[in-house]
Design a protein around this motif. Structure first.
Motif, PDB file in Angstrom:
ATOM      1  N   UNK A  23      38.466  30.365  34.460  1.00  0.00           N
ATOM      2  CA  UNK A  23      37.485  30.207  35.532  1.00  0.00           C
ATOM      3  C   UNK A  23      37.890  30.995  36.761  1.00  0.00           C
ATOM      4  N   UNK A  24      39.149  30.905  37.136  1.00  0.00           N
ATOM      5  CA  UNK A  24      39.619  31.636  38.308  1.00  0.00           C
ATOM      6  C   UNK A  24      39.532  33.150  38.095  1.00  0.00           C
ATOM      7  N   UNK A  29      36.744  38.296  39.300  1.00  0.00           N
ATOM      8  CA  UNK A  29      36.014  39.493  38.881  1.00  0.00           C
ATOM      9  C   UNK A  29      34.687  39.626  39.609  1.00  0.00           C
ATOM     10  N   UNK A  30      34.043  38.508  39.904  1.00  0.00           N
ATOM     11  CA  UNK A  30      32.726  38.558  40.556  1.00  0.00           C
ATOM     12  C   UNK A  30      32.825  38.645  42.067  1.00  0.00           C
ATOM     13  N   UNK A  31      33.745  37.897  42.680  1.00  0.00           N
ATOM     14  CA  UNK A  31      33.787  37.803  44.137  1.00  0.00           C
ATOM     15  C   UNK A  31      34.659  38.883  44.771  1.00  0.00           C
ATOM     16  N   UNK A  32      35.711  39.302  44.111  1.00  0.00           N
ATOM     17  CA  UNK A  32      36.653  40.292  44.624  1.00  0.00           C
ATOM     18  C   UNK A  32      37.348  39.845  45.912  1.00  0.00           C
ATOM     19  N   UNK A  33      37.370  38.529  46.151  1.00  0.00           N
ATOM     20  CA  UNK A  33      38.062  37.975  47.318  1.00  0.00           C
ATOM     21  C   UNK A  33      38.855  36.758  46.871  1.00  0.00           C
ATOM     22  N   UNK A  34      39.871  36.392  47.655  1.00  0.00           N
ATOM     23  CA  UNK A  34      40.739  35.293  47.234  1.00  0.00           C
ATOM     24  C   UNK A  34      40.203  33.919  47.633  1.00  0.00           C
TER      25      UNK A  34
END
Length: 82
Positions: A23-24, A29-34
């Motif tokens: 999930x993480x 991959x979709x958000x490109x942010x932590x």
């Protein structure tokens, strides 16, 4: 505590940890942010801990083993497909 509860909780935890990591990775991959990755991880771990606690204490055998089967099948499917 019955032996089957311990075994079911261990299996649920192992499959659930794999699901948390998958999930993480999908969120990363979709958000490109932590930030969203940490939020998804925190939510997934909380749900997993609650389900493990319920499995170890109060869930009926059919429900507990059903949760184990669903979580392990989802983890296997997502690992093989993704």
């Amino acid at each position: 505590m019955e032996g089957w509860r311990i075994f079911a909780t261990v299996l649920l935890g192992a499959g659930g940890l794999l699901l948390v990591l998958v999930t993480m990775a999908k969120v990363r991959d979709r958000a490109r942010r932590s930030g969203p990755v940490a939020m998804a991880g925190a939510i997934a771990v909380t749900i997993l801990l609650l389900l493990c606690l319920l499995t170890a204490t109060v869930l009926a055998p059919v429900v507990a083993w059903g949760a184990v089967v669903v979580v392990c099948a989802a983890a296997a499917a997502l690992t093989l497909v993704g």
